[in-house]
Scaffold this motif. Structure first.
Motif, mmCIF file in Angstrom:
data_model
loop_
_atom_site.group_PDB
_atom_site.id
_atom_site.type_symbol
_atom_site.label_atom_id
_atom_site.label_comp_id
_atom_site.label_asym_id
_atom_site.label_seq_id
_atom_site.Cartn_x
_atom_site.Cartn_y
_atom_site.Cartn_z
ATOM 1 N N VAL A 396 0.882 -1.169 0.000
ATOM 2 C CA VAL A 396 0.000 0.000 0.000
ATOM 3 C C VAL A 396 0.916 1.215 0.000
ATOM 4 N N ALA A 397 0.744 2.096 -0.968
ATOM 5 C CA ALA A 397 1.674 3.218 -1.114
ATOM 6 C C ALA A 397 0.929 4.524 -1.340
ATOM 7 N N PHE A 538 -4.721 -1.392 -7.642
ATOM 8 C CA PHE A 538 -6.042 -0.805 -7.488
ATOM 9 C C PHE A 538 -5.848 0.534 -6.798
ATOM 10 N N PHE A 539 -6.609 1.537 -7.197
ATOM 11 C CA PHE A 539 -6.458 2.856 -6.595
ATOM 12 C C PHE A 539 -7.647 3.191 -5.714
ATOM 13 N N PHE A 540 -7.369 3.594 -4.497
ATOM 14 C CA PHE A 540 -8.345 4.288 -3.670
ATOM 15 C C PHE A 540 -7.961 5.756 -3.769
ATOM 16 N N ASP A 541 -8.558 6.444 -4.722
ATOM 17 C CA ASP A 541 -8.132 7.796 -5.049
ATOM 18 C C ASP A 541 -6.644 7.743 -5.382
ATOM 19 N N GLY A 542 -5.774 8.428 -4.629
ATOM 20 C CA GLY A 542 -4.349 8.396 -4.940
ATOM 21 C C GLY A 542 -3.586 7.299 -4.231
ATOM 22 N N ILE A 543 -4.253 6.522 -3.382
ATOM 23 C CA ILE A 543 -3.582 5.451 -2.648
ATOM 24 C C ILE A 543 -3.497 4.219 -3.542
ATOM 25 N N ILE A 546 -1.393 -2.842 -4.130
ATOM 26 C CA ILE A 546 -0.910 -3.923 -4.985
ATOM 27 C C ILE A 546 -1.244 -5.252 -4.323
ATOM 28 N N ARG A 547 -1.897 -6.140 -5.061
ATOM 29 C CA ARG A 547 -2.217 -7.480 -4.567
ATOM 30 C C ARG A 547 -1.728 -8.528 -5.572
ATOM 31 N N ALA A 548 -1.410 -9.694 -5.047
ATOM 32 C CA ALA A 548 -1.007 -10.802 -5.917
ATOM 33 C C ALA A 548 -2.217 -11.294 -6.698
ATOM 34 N N SER A 549 -2.049 -11.536 -7.985
ATOM 35 C CA SER A 549 -3.139 -12.089 -8.793
ATOM 36 C C SER A 549 -2.886 -13.555 -9.129
#
Length: 780
Positions: A396-397, A538-543, A546-549
């Protein structure tokens, strides 16, 4: 960068074509200009130049509330000086050569006009001999959207400045000479009594200088006015001027710290606050302010343990201070997120729906690390530090710098990027400005991390990281390498879409002028590309999340796609060359093996699917032909074929509404199944009728997370709807849970996000399906 006006054009296609032609012409002109010989700087009369700049200023003011389009350039050759001013020797305008950078020299001059904001910030100067010249500054902090009041504080008229190693040039977008400054740290403001001004006589006489004439309290008042108007950078500069006059002025130091916090410049804010707390005999009220703002700054830096300490010290002074109590609660939540990755995704989901909400989360680093990769030619990437399960949270960045569309912005700027051969927007320029500001004043760690980003180094990374400046006169803490910043931004920034319920915008995909946001991230920039990636964002606005697919083995490189994996091969191939000549992922390898004939056929058939009047027989014909566009060894990810089966399924559902024949629902389900499988969803239970089993909680495998959340979760919802209409509640529930699982392992949002994403479809469910949804929601 450079600037020029450009006429409006009709239509996006016309605009794109004209924009690329302008870019090609500008590159050609820049190359030709570079080959031209230097020539002596021509004399310009100060009075004439002052008149010319005043006309520009009036024109700019008239255009302020009118729609306008300007153009500029990113990636031109730039220079920044790293030499202390005292090590340079003075040069006059008369001695300068146009088309030459004057190494080892500095130009002593004073500003004789108010600054004008176009794309660059432009003003006129004169040297002691009354020669005048235009100064064009790029990347100067606080000027991109500055009004006249802000510009007057940042670049006061009659200020005496020294320009380190000036570069006189011909303007790329015009035929006039100017001194171009790309690094704001090359401008040094000189104060009265400076040794460089000894024996200097100005032939045009003395001029009153604002910087010299204002008192500390007057500068503080200027800062206070800027702060009230939310003009935080000029406020911080005004407070700095006040402190230069009177270092003991605690109120100015406290106010400057708050302005810096508003600018997210936490390191210099902490420096000001340490100075306040070291003050002997500090009043209790000032101490409490300094402690509370220190807590805010540490919190902003992600130093939550330090922030906790400061909030607790605030409570020693006032045990009922509600802001400190609230701050402690937030710190504890952020520490839990930072250490364990336990985020309240439902809260984030709800907060992104409020336009005024700034998401408050911690950065999180999962089981990954940066590593040198032999298969990347020794370049860097991110690898797994242990075995990872599909859907697991990796990162999470928060953005290092982010720019969003301004709803009230009338003056549009387009930027022709020589580095990427793309047309960028005002958002991209704003990210560069914000990076310049952060790097001119930021912490050593953040500066090192930024300068270590890939910047066209062919996999090698040994950048010179600017150290703290040894120039005491400099307004900025570091020398600014504008070229490195522009390049690192151009090769690493991400587009962020306005719709938080959609999957990630692609990494600097051809968004043209429709982009709604742009951001630069540090650690995520080390994620390399694969169209067939094993992680997705995936973006929560600007956040960025990254998740493993896929299930990922320890030591395996983590990749995500810089473009849409569902795009045709030729379209993906057009997007990627700014990073590498050819993608070697399994998807691209398969597409190249298929050959141009098959690829062209597939693309042509895909375009046919866009027609609104295809009947069922035409759809089956397209499916049959699409299947021949794939080789026998081609993998299961075939989005074009998936879309065709999706249309057939919808056609069957539509037929059911008219005929009420269950066979149409069963046919729809079969094609929805194929639509999922051709998106790499592995279906465990293909049953449509017959014996029902409770052994498997989900009808799909959890080993792979599909790339397209919107489409795949919608298909699961459609299958749920069909089974519900067939009164098969067990299968309906299982497929609903499949859709919810896809939502959870992709966005983390679960039922709440799923309902928001598919609100329109869910509103059309019959009573039985709605009741079943409520049951599943209650048990989630």
């Amino acid at each position: 960068m450079n600037q020029k006006s450009v006429e409006s054009v009709e239509g996006e296609d016309d605009f794109a074509e004209k924009a690329m032609q302008l870019l090609t012409n500008a590159e050609k002109k820049a190359k030709e200009e570079k080959l031209q010989p230097p020539f002596p700087m021509p004399f310009t009369n100060p009075a004439a130049l002052m008149y010319e700049i005043e006309i520009q200023r009036q024109s700019a003011n008239k255009a302020e509330n009118k729609a306008a389009l300007r153009q500029t350039y990113i990636g031109q050759e730039t220079h920044h000086s790293t030499l202390p001013l005292n090590s340079l020797s003075r040069i006059s305008l008369q001695e300068m050569q146009v088309r030459q950078r004057h190494e080892g020299k500095y130009l002593l001059c004073r500003i004789i006009t108010p600054a004008v904001r176009l794309v660059s910030t432009t003003f006129a100067v004169e040297d002691p001999n009354s020669w005048a010249q235009v100064i064009s500054t790029y990347n100067y902090p606080g000027t991109q959207y500055a009004n006249e009041r802000e510009l007057e504080t940042l670049l006061p008229v009659h200020s005496v400045i020294a320009i380190r190693e000036p570069w006189a040039k011909m303007a790329l977008a015009g035929d006039h000479t100017h001194i171009r400054i790309d690094s704001p740290s090359d401008i040094i403001f000189l104060r009265e009594g400076d040794e460089l001004l000894t024996d200097i006589r100005w032939s045009s006489g003395r001029r009153p200088c604002t910087i010299l004439s204002r008192s500390a309290s007057e500068w503080k008042s200027v800062g206070d006015k800027h702060f009230r108007e939310k003009e935080y950078f000029p406020a911080s500069v005004a407070y700095k001027r006040a402190l230069e006059k009177q270092p003991s002025l605690t109120a100015a130091r406290l106010n400057r710290s708050l302005a810096l916090i508003k600018l997210e410049l936490y390191d210099p804010a902490l420096g000001e606050l340490r100075a306040v707390l070291d003050t002997t005999g500090l009043p209790t009220n000032d101490k409490q302010k300094a402690l509370y703002r220190s807590a805010q700054a540490h919190y902003g830096e992600g130093q939550y343990d330090e922030a906790l300490k400061m909030y607790r010290e605030c409570l020693i002074l006032d045990e009922a201070l509600q802001e400190a109590l609230s701050g402690i609660q937030r710190c504890n939540k952020r520490i839990e997120e930072q250490k364990n990755g336990n985020f309240d995704w439902t809260r984030l989901c709800e907060e992104i729906l409020s336009p005024d909400n700034e998401l408050d989360v911690a950065d999180f680093l999962g089981p990954i690390k940066i590593a040198l990769l032999a298969n990347r030619g020794g370049g860097r990437g991110i690898v797994a530090t242990r075995n990872i399960v599909a859907g697991e949270l990796l990162l999470v960045a928060k953005p290092f710098a982010v720019a969003r569309q301004r709803p009230d912005e009338l003056n549009m700027v387009i930027a022709f990027n020589f580095l990427t051969k793309k047309v960028d927007s005002s958002r991209h320029l704003e990210v560069i400005h914000k990076c310049v500001l952060k790097l001119s004043t930021g912490s050593d760690d953040a500066t090192r991390d930024f300068y270590d980003l890939y910047a066209g180094d062919d996999g090698q990374h040994s950048p010179v990281v600017p150290s703290r400046t040894k120039e005491p006169r400099n307004l900025f803490d570091r020398d600014i390498d504008a070229n490195r910043i522009e390049t690192a931004c151009s090769l690493n920034w991400f587009g962020i879409g306005a719709n938080p319920l959609g999957l990630a915008s692609v990494r600097q995909k051809d968004q043209g002028m429709s982009d709604l946001g742009c951001a630069l991230y540090l650690l995520p920039s080390y994620l390399n590309h694969a169209c067939a990636s094993n992680a997705q964002r995936f973006f929560f606005d600007g956040i960025m999340v990254i998740r493993a697919s896929r299930d990922i083995a320890s030591g395996t490189e983590i990749t995500h796609s810089y473009c849409s994996s569902e795009d045709a091969y030729q379209k993906r191939k057009q997007v990627l060359p700014k990073w590498f000549p050819e993608c070697d992922c399994s998807l691209c390898t398969q597409d190249r093996a298929a050959g141009n004939d098959r690829l062209s056929k597939r693309e042509s058939l895909t375009k046919r699917l866009d027609s609104d009047d295809l009947d069922i027989n035409e759809l089956f014909d397209i499916i049959e032909q699409l299947e021949t566009s794939y080789t026998t060894t081609y993998g299961s990810f075939r989005p074009a074929l998936s879309n065709a089966h999706l249309q057939v399924a919808r056609a069957f559902e539509s037929s059911y509404k008219h005929a009420q024949d269950n066979r149409f629902l069963q046919g729809a389900i079969q094609h929805y199944f194929i639509a999922l499988e051709t998106r790499e969803v592995k279906i465990i239970d293909h049953s449509i009728d017959g014996k029902k089993s409770n052994k498997k909680p989900l009808p799909i495998s959890k080993a792979i997370v599909p790339y397209n959340l919107n489409t795949c979760s919608f298909i699961c919802l459609a299958i749920f709807r069909c089974f519900s209409l067939l009164n098969d509640t067990l299968r309906a529930e299982r497929w609903l849970r499949a859709g919810l699982w896809i939502e959870s392992v992709t966005s983390g949002g679960g039922v709440r996000m799923f309902k928001l994403r598919h609100a329109t479809a869910l509103a059309q469910l019959d009573e039985q399906a709605s009741s079943l949804l409520a049951k599943v929601e209650a048990s989630a």
